[in-house]
Design a protein around this motif. Structure first.
Motif, PDB file in Angstrom:
ATOM      1  N   VAL A 247       0.843  -1.202   0.000  1.00 43.92           N
ATOM      2  CA  VAL A 247       0.000   0.000   0.000  1.00 43.92           C
ATOM      3  C   VAL A 247       0.875   1.247   0.000  1.00 43.92           C
ATOM      4  O   VAL A 247       0.633   2.195  -0.766  1.00 43.92           O
ATOM      5  CB  VAL A 247      -0.954   0.013   1.219  1.00 43.92           C
ATOM      6  CG1 VAL A 247      -1.667   1.342   1.340  1.00 43.92           C
ATOM      7  CG2 VAL A 247      -1.949  -1.124   1.116  1.00 43.92           C
ATOM      8  N   ILE A 248       1.916   1.263   0.819  1.00 43.56           N
ATOM      9  CA  ILE A 248       2.800   2.426   0.905  1.00 43.56           C
ATOM     10  C   ILE A 248       3.527   2.646  -0.423  1.00 43.56           C
ATOM     11  O   ILE A 248       3.607   3.761  -0.922  1.00 43.56           O
ATOM     12  CB  ILE A 248       3.794   2.271   2.073  1.00 43.56           C
ATOM     13  CG1 ILE A 248       3.033   2.365   3.403  1.00 43.56           C
ATOM     14  CG2 ILE A 248       4.879   3.336   2.003  1.00 43.56           C
ATOM     15  CD1 ILE A 248       3.845   1.969   4.616  1.00 43.56           C
ATOM     16  N   ARG A 249       4.043   1.568  -1.024  1.00 46.61           N
ATOM     17  CA  ARG A 249       4.752   1.702  -2.309  1.00 46.61           C
ATOM     18  C   ARG A 249       3.795   2.121  -3.414  1.00 46.61           C
ATOM     19  O   ARG A 249       4.149   2.921  -4.280  1.00 46.61           O
ATOM     20  CB  ARG A 249       5.430   0.385  -2.692  1.00 46.61           C
ATOM     21  CG  ARG A 249       6.663   0.098  -1.864  1.00 46.61           C
ATOM     22  CD  ARG A 249       7.414  -1.133  -2.330  1.00 46.61           C
ATOM     23  NE  ARG A 249       6.620  -2.351  -2.190  1.00 46.61           N
ATOM     24  CZ  ARG A 249       6.365  -3.191  -3.186  1.00 46.61           C
ATOM     25  NH1 ARG A 249       6.837  -2.990  -4.381  1.00 46.61           N
ATOM     26  NH2 ARG A 249       5.625  -4.274  -2.972  1.00 46.61           N
ATOM     27  N   ALA A 250       2.573   1.615  -3.407  1.00 51.11           N
ATOM     28  CA  ALA A 250       1.596   1.952  -4.437  1.00 51.11           C
ATOM     29  C   ALA A 250       1.170   3.409  -4.329  1.00 51.11           C
ATOM     30  O   ALA A 250       0.781   4.033  -5.317  1.00 51.11           O
ATOM     31  CB  ALA A 250       0.381   1.036  -4.338  1.00 51.11           C
ATOM     32  N   LYS A 251       1.245   3.963  -3.144  1.00 52.99           N
ATOM     33  CA  LYS A 251       0.854   5.353  -2.897  1.00 52.99           C
ATOM     34  C   LYS A 251       1.858   6.321  -3.507  1.00 52.99           C
ATOM     35  O   LYS A 251       1.505   7.395  -3.965  1.00 52.99           O
ATOM     36  CB  LYS A 251       0.742   5.568  -1.390  1.00 52.99           C
ATOM     37  CG  LYS A 251       0.635   7.012  -0.943  1.00 52.99           C
ATOM     38  CD  LYS A 251      -0.663   7.636  -1.368  1.00 52.99           C
ATOM     39  CE  LYS A 251      -0.812   9.012  -0.757  1.00 52.99           C
ATOM     40  NZ  LYS A 251      -0.800  10.070  -1.725  1.00 52.99           N
ATOM     41  N   LYS A 252       3.129   5.949  -3.552  1.00 62.12           N
ATOM     42  CA  LYS A 252       4.180   6.881  -3.993  1.00 62.12           C
ATOM     43  C   LYS A 252       4.240   7.039  -5.481  1.00 62.12           C
ATOM     44  O   LYS A 252       3.830   6.304  -6.254  1.00 62.12           O
ATOM     45  CB  LYS A 252       5.529   6.407  -3.458  1.00 62.12           C
ATOM     46  CG  LYS A 252       5.568   6.498  -1.960  1.00 62.12           C
ATOM     47  CD  LYS A 252       6.893   6.106  -1.412  1.00 62.12           C
ATOM     48  CE  LYS A 252       6.872   6.228   0.101  1.00 62.12           C
ATOM     49  NZ  LYS A 252       8.065   5.864   0.746  1.00 62.12           N
TER      50      LYS A 252
END
Length: 186
Positions: free
Chosen positions: A181-186
């Motif tokens: 989720v964190i990587r997809a957000k960036k």
């Protein structure tokens, strides 16, 4: 990074989650009137919020990460698959969702740089066992994939880890889901 995930989960357990939920949901439009059950309405709101977060149209604070990941636990299996598809698309993958029945062990087929990966998604409350690994192993040959991943919002059993290692399957539990989720957000 592992320590950060544990902090997020710990913070989420001690915060006033209903208050955070109200803050998050205050930005969301109400779901269509065709949804009659409260869980369908909640799922629609959560899925919309996840899409907004992944699209970068809303901020994502540490307490919200914990809250939102905890809300994955309330999704249906199909909503979890759609959520994962959104994450992988944001990471530059071409994503094909397989049929709901007769999927030959894969829920998603990811393609990037001429490499195909099959994904078995398991939205569970308990630990995920060998069957998820067995399913995705069978999908590798059927779909002509090079890699296989089983993803859950929970954890995998020790036997699932052993079977996955013997078959070259990557297992992504709750912490890897947060990372996604964190990587997809960036």
């Amino acid at each position: 990074m592992l320590q950060n995930f544990k902090k997020i989960l710990k913070v989420a357990t001690i915060l006033d989650l209903p208050k955070i939920a109200n803050l998050i949901d205050s930005e969301s439009q109400p779901p269509s009137r065709s949804s009659h059950s409260p869980s369908a309405k909640l799922s629609a709101i959560l899925l919309k919020k996840f899409k907004q977060i992944l699209a970068g149209s809303t901020r994502l604070e540490v307490p919200e990460i914990g809250y939102l990941i905890a809300q994955v636990d309330r999704m249906t299996g199909e909503e979890f698959e759609e959520f994962l598809a959104c994450c992988f698309r944001n990471l530059g993958y071409a994503v094909e969702m397989t049929p709901k029945t007769g999927d030959f062990g894969a829920d998603l087929i990811l393609s990037k740089a001429r490499k195909k990966t099959v994904v078995q998604a398991k939205r569970y409350q308990g630990k995920v066992g060998n069957s998820a690994v067995q399913e995705v192993v069978s999908a590798v040959k059927y779909y002509g994939a090079q890699d296989a991943i089983a993803i859950t919002n929970s954890e995998f059993t020790a036997n699932a880890h052993k079977l996955a290692q013997a078959n070259g399957v990557k297992l992504w539990g709750r912490e890897q889901l947060i990372d996604l989720v964190i990587r997809a957000k960036k």
